[in-house]
Structure formats: structure tokens, C-alpha cells
Design a protein around this motif. Structure first.
Motif, short mmCIF file in Angstrom:
data_model
loop_
_atom_site.label_atom_id
_atom_site.label_comp_id
_atom_site.label_asym_id
_atom_site.label_seq_id
_atom_site.Cartn_x
_atom_site.Cartn_y
_atom_site.Cartn_z
N ARG A 190 0.81 -1.22 0.00
CA ARG A 190 0.00 0.00 0.00
C ARG A 190 0.85 1.27 0.00
O ARG A 190 0.57 2.20 -0.77
CB ARG A 190 -0.97 -0.03 1.17
CG ARG A 190 -1.92 1.13 1.07
CD ARG A 190 -3.05 1.03 2.05
NE ARG A 190 -3.76 2.29 1.93
CZ ARG A 190 -5.05 2.42 1.99
NH1 ARG A 190 -5.81 1.38 2.18
NH2 ARG A 190 -5.61 3.59 1.87
N PRO A 191 1.91 1.36 0.85
CA PRO A 191 2.72 2.58 0.81
C PRO A 191 3.31 2.85 -0.58
O PRO A 191 3.35 3.99 -1.04
CB PRO A 191 3.83 2.32 1.83
CG PRO A 191 3.27 1.30 2.77
CD PRO A 191 2.31 0.48 1.97
N VAL A 192 3.76 1.78 -1.27
CA VAL A 192 4.33 1.98 -2.61
C VAL A 192 3.24 2.45 -3.57
O VAL A 192 3.43 3.40 -4.35
CB VAL A 192 5.03 0.69 -3.12
CG1 VAL A 192 5.36 0.79 -4.60
CG2 VAL A 192 6.30 0.42 -2.31
N MET A 193 2.08 1.81 -3.50
CA MET A 193 0.98 2.23 -4.38
C MET A 193 0.56 3.67 -4.10
O MET A 193 0.29 4.45 -5.02
CB MET A 193 -0.21 1.28 -4.21
CG MET A 193 -1.31 1.53 -5.20
SD MET A 193 -2.74 0.50 -4.88
CE MET A 193 -2.35 -0.96 -5.80
N GLU A 194 0.52 4.03 -2.84
CA GLU A 194 0.14 5.41 -2.49
C GLU A 194 1.11 6.42 -3.09
O GLU A 194 0.71 7.47 -3.60
CB GLU A 194 0.06 5.58 -0.97
CG GLU A 194 -1.25 5.06 -0.40
CD GLU A 194 -1.25 5.03 1.13
OE1 GLU A 194 -0.21 5.35 1.74
OE2 GLU A 194 -2.30 4.69 1.70
N THR A 195 2.41 6.09 -3.05
CA THR A 195 3.41 6.99 -3.66
C THR A 195 3.15 7.12 -5.14
O THR A 195 3.15 8.23 -5.71
CB THR A 195 4.84 6.45 -3.44
OG1 THR A 195 5.03 6.24 -2.06
CG2 THR A 195 5.90 7.38 -3.98
N MET A 196 2.93 5.97 -5.80
CA MET A 196 2.69 6.01 -7.24
C MET A 196 1.50 6.90 -7.59
O MET A 196 1.58 7.76 -8.45
CB MET A 196 2.38 4.58 -7.75
CG MET A 196 3.53 3.62 -7.67
SD MET A 196 2.85 1.94 -7.81
CE MET A 196 4.16 1.12 -8.67
N VAL A 197 0.40 6.66 -6.88
CA VAL A 197 -0.84 7.36 -7.22
C VAL A 197 -0.76 8.84 -6.84
O VAL A 197 -1.30 9.70 -7.55
CB VAL A 197 -2.05 6.67 -6.54
CG1 VAL A 197 -3.33 7.44 -6.75
CG2 VAL A 197 -2.19 5.27 -7.09
N SER A 198 -0.03 9.12 -5.76
CA SER A 198 0.03 10.53 -5.32
C SER A 198 0.75 11.39 -6.36
O SER A 198 0.53 12.58 -6.44
CB SER A 198 0.75 10.64 -3.98
OG SER A 198 2.12 10.33 -4.15
N ARG A 199 1.61 10.79 -7.17
CA ARG A 199 2.34 11.57 -8.19
C ARG A 199 1.54 11.73 -9.48
O ARG A 199 1.82 12.60 -10.28
CB ARG A 199 3.67 10.90 -8.53
CG ARG A 199 4.56 10.62 -7.33
CD ARG A 199 4.98 11.93 -6.70
NE ARG A 199 5.69 11.70 -5.44
CZ ARG A 199 7.00 11.70 -5.31
NH1 ARG A 199 7.76 11.94 -6.34
NH2 ARG A 199 7.56 11.48 -4.15
N CYS A 200 0.59 10.79 -9.71
CA CYS A 200 -0.10 10.78 -11.00
C CYS A 200 -1.39 11.60 -10.91
O CYS A 200 -2.30 11.25 -10.17
CB CYS A 200 -0.40 9.34 -11.41
SG CYS A 200 -1.14 9.23 -13.03
N ARG A 201 -1.45 12.66 -11.69
CA ARG A 201 -2.62 13.56 -11.65
C ARG A 201 -3.79 12.96 -12.40
O ARG A 201 -4.92 13.40 -12.27
CB ARG A 201 -2.26 14.90 -12.29
CG ARG A 201 -1.69 15.91 -11.32
CD ARG A 201 -1.48 17.23 -12.02
NE ARG A 201 -0.37 17.16 -12.97
CZ ARG A 201 -0.43 17.54 -14.23
NH1 ARG A 201 -1.54 18.02 -14.73
NH2 ARG A 201 0.62 17.44 -15.02
N GLY A 202 -3.53 11.98 -13.24
CA GLY A 202 -4.61 11.37 -14.00
C GLY A 202 -4.03 10.44 -15.04
O GLY A 202 -2.95 10.70 -15.58
N GLY A 203 -4.73 9.34 -15.30
CA GLY A 203 -4.23 8.39 -16.29
C GLY A 203 -4.59 6.98 -15.88
O GLY A 203 -5.72 6.71 -15.51
N ALA A 204 -3.59 6.11 -15.89
CA ALA A 204 -3.90 4.71 -15.62
C ALA A 204 -2.77 4.03 -14.88
O ALA A 204 -1.65 4.54 -14.82
CB ALA A 204 -4.20 3.99 -16.93
#
Ligand SMILES: C[S@@+](CC[C@H](N)C(=O)[O-])C[C@H]1O[C@@H](n2cnc3c(N)ncnc32)[C@H](O)[C@@H]1O
Length: 332
Positions: A190-204
Motif C-alpha cells: 500500500r505505501p508503494v501504491m500510495e506513492t505512485m498514485v500521489s504523483r499521477c494527476r490522471g491516467g492509468a
């Protein structure tokens, strides 16, 4: 004993048994002595294992085709970032050159503060350190790593704290009749996924990996930890820290839940073969198999065969949208 083994043994002698995630983290990512930090290349024929990323150009071309489906209408691919987490040798660099491709690995690559595009990973989540828990009677205990008689050993330790006790007992419910069930706790997922998603403003988000869903846990009453060395699998994951790979199957049901809690939508879990077939169907694999001569064409056909029939049913692909207000959904 490996040099890293000496360090870990000294740590255990002074501080007591360590969590398995601490052992696995050091074994794989210790700055000098970790398996993925050593100068020896773990990938390919001379290394310890193959991943789909070594099947270039076909794998890269199909990944590029899958990513193109997320490109908003009218957007320039060069403005569309593909951030590959756990990029290893960054073997997708050429195939993803039409996009703003950023390979990120532990200790290398700059994660952009914010971007629009695709978060991609291949065999990242199986390489994240996990903890290990065992059901002993009606209790769940953390299994730590101790050191004695010149080797690392498993050590049943404290009771699990509430969050992970619920996780383990829910997941292991179908294994009610089995004694001494072992379950890995995906503490870093979860922490790794949260980092990934927190950087991505939109997409997939696209993650390719091997693993199991909650319904399939019955296949793994003793957990899924495994080591790889010279193309052979070993179940002694405590042997030779720093000199062999350690992996744990990805718990896809938990990954799906984390994705939903991170705000992703339209989630899909499919076999790798289905993902490849969708990516190649528009032109019947013509672009993926394009080659300058018959010898190369033959090599590319073999790559596709390995991807579809060698890896297609073992690996799965989790994909989902990372929402941004006003962003369109996947074209197909
Ligand atoms: C099994 S390898 C896969 C490499 C590559 N994707 C491939 O398919 O060949 C896993 C990679 O994930 C990297 N990794 C592990 N944890 C990471 C993290 N938190 N962030 C970025 N990379 C990570 C490791 O260093 C390693 O290169």
C-alpha cells in the motif's frame, strides 16, 4: 556465510530476532550488498531468472500498444508520461520512446513530483518485502528471523496486531482445517501504491505480476515465499542473503482493495495472455511482429509464443484508471 549474512547475524545478536520484511529488505536492497544492488546482473541467461522485459521488442511493443489506449484524444504522446516503477534494466526504453518514459528503480530514477500518464510495473510487487505470519492454534503470530547454529532460522514471535490479524484470518478462512498455516503480510504494497498514485494527476495504472486472489489461497497453505538462483527455485529463502532473489506472490484481492482505497476506478484483473491479445488485436500483431528479415521475424514469433503460452496463464495484469476530473476513460 555471505557478507550481508554477517551483518544481519550481528544485528540479531544485539537486538533480537528481526521481522522477515527487514531481512528481505536487506537481502534485496542493502545499498552495497543487497541482491538488486550488487554489480552482478540478475536478469537473463547469465543471471538467475527471465522476466517478460527481456523479450524485446515484442513485449515492449505490446505494452506500448496497451498504453496508447489511455492516451487522451488529441494529446501528444511526448507529453504523456509512462513512469515504470521497478524498471530493472529499463528494457522498455526503446519501445516506450514515443512517450515521456521514466524508469524508476529502488535507488535510481527521479519520480516526477506530478505527472499525467501511466504508472506501469512488471514484476515489481512480487519483489516488495513482506512479513510472515503463522496461525498457531487460534492465534496468529509474527514469524521473525533469528540466528543460531550458524544459520538463520524462523522464530515464532509476538501476536499480530489487529490490522494484520484481520487480514491474515480473513485470507486464511478457506484453510480452516489446515494446521500451521503461513500467510505473507504485504506490508509495503500500500505505501508503494500510495506513492505512485500521489504523483499521477490522471491516467492509468498497469501492473503485471504473478500472484493469487483470495479464492486461490487454498493452493498456498505454506505461503508463497521463494528464492531464485541460476534459473532454479529454492524454498530456503533465509539462505545466502544478498546472493539469491526472494519473492512473494502478489495478493491480488488486497492489491485491488488498496487500488480502490487509493481512488482508482474501472479496475480489471485479467490473465497476461488476455492483456496481450487485447493489445495486439487491432492489427493482428502485425506491428508487434514487424521485422526486417525472416530470421528476425522468426525470433519475434518465438517471443510472442513465449509471452502468450509460456507466461500468459501464470502472470496477471491489474489495470485501473487513476481519475482526474474531466479525464476521459480508456478508448476500448
Ligand atoms: C523482479 S525485478 C523486475 C525488473 C523489471 N521490471 C523486469 O521486468 O525485468 C523487480 C525490480 O523492482 C525494483 N524495486 C523494488 N522495490 C522498489 C521500489 N519501492 N521502487 C522502485 N523499484 C523497486 C527492484 O530493484 C528490481 O529492479
Amino acid at each position: 556465510m555471505t557478507p550481508l549474512g554477517e551483518i544481519l547475524a550481528a544485528r540479531i545478536r544485539s537486538g533480537g530476532p528481526i521481522l522477515f520484511s527487514e531481512f528481505m529488505d536487506a537481502a534485496l536492497y542493502h545499498p552495497e550488498l543487497g541482491y538488486y544492488r550488487s554489480p552482478r546482473d540478475p536478469f537473463g541467461t547469465q543471471g538467475d531468472f527471465f522476466t517478460a522485459s527481456q523479450l524485446q521488442p515484442v513485449f515492449g511493443r505490446l505494452v506500448a500498444a496497451a498504453i496508447r489506449q489511455y492516451l487522451p484524444a488529441g494529446a501528444a504522446p511526448t507529453d504523456f508520461t509512462v513512469a515504470e516503477w521497478g524498471a530493472g534494466r529499463a528494457e522498455l526504453t526503446e519501445a516506450l520512446a514515443e512517450f515521456h518514459y521514466i524508469p524508476i528503480d529502488s535507488g535510481s530514477g527521479e519520480v516526477p513530483a506530478t505527472f499525467e500518464g501511466v504508472v506501469f510495473s512488471n514484476e515489481l510487487f512480487d519483489a516488495l518485502p513482506v512479513d510472515l505470519a503463522q496461525r498457531c492454534g487460534v492465534e496468529w503470530r509474527m514469524i521473525r528471523v533469528s540466528f543460531g547454529d550458524g544459520r538463520f532460522q524462523w522464530h515464532a514471535a509476538e501476536r499480530l496486531e489487529e490490522q494484520w490479524r484481520h487480514y491474515a484470518s480473513d485470507l486464511a478462512a478457506p484453510l480452516e482445517d489446515r494446521p500451521d498455516v503461513l500467510i505473507e503480510l504485504p506490508v509495503r504494497l500500500r505505501p508503494v501504491m500510495e506513492t505512485m498514485v500521489s504523483r499521477c494527476r490522471g491516467g492509468a495504472f498497469i501492473a503485471i505480476d504473478y500472484g493469487y486472489t483470495a479464492r486461490e489461497v487454498v493452493r498456498f497453505p505454506q505461503g508463497t515465499l521463494m528464492s531464485y538462483r541460476r534459473h532454479q527455485a529454492f524454498d530456503d529463502v533465509l539462505a545466502s542473503p544478498g546472493e539469491q532473489d526472494i519473492t512473494a506472490h502478489v495478493p491480488f484481492t488486497y492489491l485491488e482493495r488498496c487500488a480502490a482505497e487509493c481512488g482508482m476506478s474501472a479496475a480489471k484483473l485479467e490473465n497476461f495472455s488476455q492483456f496481450l491479445l487485447r493489445a495486439g488485436e487491432t492489427d493482428q500483431f502485425a506491428a508487434a511482429l514487424e521485422a526486417p528479415d525472416e530470421a528476425s521475424a522468426m525470433r519475434l514469433r518465438l517471443q510472442l509464443k513465449t509471452l502468450l503460452f509460456g507466461m500468459g496463464e501464470t502472470f496477471r495484469v491489474f489495470s485501473a484508471l487513476i481519475a482526474r476530473p474531466g479525464m476521459g476513460s480508456q478508448k476500448s
